[in-house]
Design a protein around this motif. Structure first.
Motif, PDB file in Angstrom:
ATOM      1  N   GLU A 215       0.802  -1.210   0.000  1.00  0.00           N
ATOM      2  CA  GLU A 215       0.000   0.000   0.000  1.00  0.00           C
ATOM      3  C   GLU A 215       0.841   1.269   0.000  1.00  0.00           C
ATOM      4  OE1 GLU A 215      -3.164   0.204   2.765  1.00  0.00           O
ATOM      5  OE2 GLU A 215      -4.290  -1.422   1.845  1.00  0.00           O
ATOM      6  N   ARG A 216       2.001   1.246   0.615  1.00  0.00           N
ATOM      7  CA  ARG A 216       2.842   2.438   0.624  1.00  0.00           C
ATOM      8  C   ARG A 216       3.513   2.681  -0.716  1.00  0.00           C
ATOM      9  NH1 ARG A 216       5.796   3.109   6.568  1.00  0.00           N
ATOM     10  NH2 ARG A 216       3.901   3.757   7.672  1.00  0.00           N
ATOM     11  N   TYR A 217       3.348   1.758  -1.641  1.00  0.00           N
ATOM     12  CA  TYR A 217       3.877   1.925  -2.989  1.00  0.00           C
ATOM     13  C   TYR A 217       2.759   2.310  -3.964  1.00  0.00           C
ATOM     14  CZ  TYR A 217       7.945  -0.368  -0.994  1.00  0.00           C
ATOM     15  OH  TYR A 217       9.027  -0.669  -0.199  1.00  0.00           O
ATOM     16  N   LYS A 218       1.549   2.437  -3.433  1.00  0.00           N
ATOM     17  CA  LYS A 218       0.401   2.798  -4.262  1.00  0.00           C
ATOM     18  C   LYS A 218      -0.067   4.204  -3.907  1.00  0.00           C
ATOM     19  CE  LYS A 218      -1.424  -1.926  -4.728  1.00  0.00           C
ATOM     20  NZ  LYS A 218      -2.594  -2.797  -4.479  1.00  0.00           N
ATOM     21  N   ALA A 219      -0.276   5.026  -4.917  1.00  0.00           N
ATOM     22  CA  ALA A 219      -0.795   6.369  -4.698  1.00  0.00           C
ATOM     23  C   ALA A 219      -2.224   6.284  -4.158  1.00  0.00           C
ATOM     24  CB  ALA A 219      -0.769   7.164  -5.999  1.00  0.00           C
ATOM     25  N   PRO A 220      -2.657   7.288  -3.401  1.00  0.00           N
ATOM     26  CA  PRO A 220      -4.017   7.264  -2.844  1.00  0.00           C
ATOM     27  C   PRO A 220      -5.091   7.034  -3.888  1.00  0.00           C
ATOM     28  CG  PRO A 220      -2.747   9.036  -1.843  1.00  0.00           C
ATOM     29  CD  PRO A 220      -1.900   8.471  -2.944  1.00  0.00           C
ATOM     30  N   GLU A 221      -4.906   7.607  -5.085  1.00  0.00           N
ATOM     31  CA  GLU A 221      -5.936   7.439  -6.117  1.00  0.00           C
ATOM     32  C   GLU A 221      -5.978   6.016  -6.660  1.00  0.00           C
ATOM     33  OE1 GLU A 221      -2.239   9.117  -8.194  1.00  0.00           O
ATOM     34  OE2 GLU A 221      -3.344   9.459  -6.311  1.00  0.00           O
TER      35      GLU A 221
END
Length: 304
Positions: A215-221
């Motif tokens: 998840e920390r490698y995925k942008a919020p969008e």
């Protein structure tokens, strides 16, 4: 460009496996099984569901003149016949896009075949021989110069995908390979099947896969299922930070008020490069780099 890493890579990793091997106990196929009277399974090579596929296998294409090795990705939806028809339409549409993209750029595996059996879906791709960057850089801390050079190489390859208005979405180290054939970086891209797996009934956790690990490698969008081209820039920024600190971003603390990770104190980095990484890894699209060209221009001017 990757010549500067040649010694580092050779010392840190002796494996020639581009696909991380995490076999599970209940794999569908075993060595020697024949799929569709054509593909002979050698072994399971991946059980990570981070890209949506359930299982991945290394196989031999018995119809090819040179008995070519291929990668087979498998997805089972467990849905009714009517919904399978809808899923099949979505699957064909995405596979057509993947086939076209793989014929246009050389940084992803070549599309080989695809087929469907009721609610079971298969993708067959070129097997990429090489070394997986997640294993090469495991617990390795790169210098600032090495990190700059590394992410510039990633961005240059990514740009060829973005130029065709396609979002990668799965940009992280375990989907990047240092190819044996030419020493270049490639992406283990297998198409976007988000719309298909959304039709899949929820499953209980098996205790093996941590679905929130990336998840920390995925942008919020991306987490909101509204990815943009700049979402991939966010992920490359995360990779750059990981290379500098020498550990997964999941091991770093975050600011309670902003949710931003605290990484600057874990490495030696110039203020200018840190600012670039922070702008790449910006939570808000509004303040993030809009495209790869902007990032590359900033990196080119970094030491001028």
């Amino acid at each position: 460009m990757l010549m500067m890493f040649k010694n580092l890579f050779s010392k840190r990793s002796q494996t020639e496996e581009a696909y991380l091997s995490k076999p599970i106990e209940t794999s569908l196929f075993k060595s020697g099984d024949i799929i569709r009277d054509r593909y002979c399974v050698k072994k399971q090579i991946l059980a990570c569901k981070s890209t949506g596929w359930d299982e991945t296998y290394l196989a031999i294409d018995r119809d090819s003149t040179d008995l070519k090795q291929v990668v087979i990705k498998y997805l089972k939806l467990n849905i009714g016949r009517g919904r399978s028809t809808t899923a099949g339409i979505l699957f064909d549409r995405e596979m057509d896009k993947l086939a076209h993209l793989s014929s246009q750029v050389d940084c992803i595996p070549r599309f080989h075949d695809r087929f469907q059996d009721r609610d079971e879906f298969y993708l067959v791709q070129e097997y990429v021989a090489g070394r997986n960057m997640a294993e090469i850089l495991a617990n390795v801390r790169l210098s600032e110069l090495e990190t700059v050079s590394f992410i510039k190489t990633i961005l240059s390859a990514l740009q060829s995908i973005h130029d065709r208005d396609i979002i990668y979405k799965y940009m992280r180290l375990n989907n990047i390979v240092l190819r044996s054939v030419d020493g270049k970086l490639g992406f283990l891209y297998c198409g976007d099947i988000t719309n298909i797996i959304e039709m899949k009934p929820p499953e209980p956790s098996d205790g093996f896969i941590n679905h929130g690990f990336f998840e920390r490698y995925k942008a919020p969008e991306v987490l909101a299922l509204k990815p943009q081209l700049s979402s991939d820039i966010f992920a490359v920024g995360a990779i750059g930070i990981q290379c500098l600190v020498g550990c997964s971003l999941n091991e770093l603390a975050e600011c309670p008020s902003t949710g931003e990770i605290k990484w600057r104190d874990h490495c030696q980095v110039s203020d200018r490069f840190a600012d670039i990484l922070n702008k790449m890894y910006e939570q808000s699209q509004r303040y993030r780099y809009n495209n790869v060209t902007e990032v590359l221009d900033a990196l080119d001017k970094l030491y001028s």
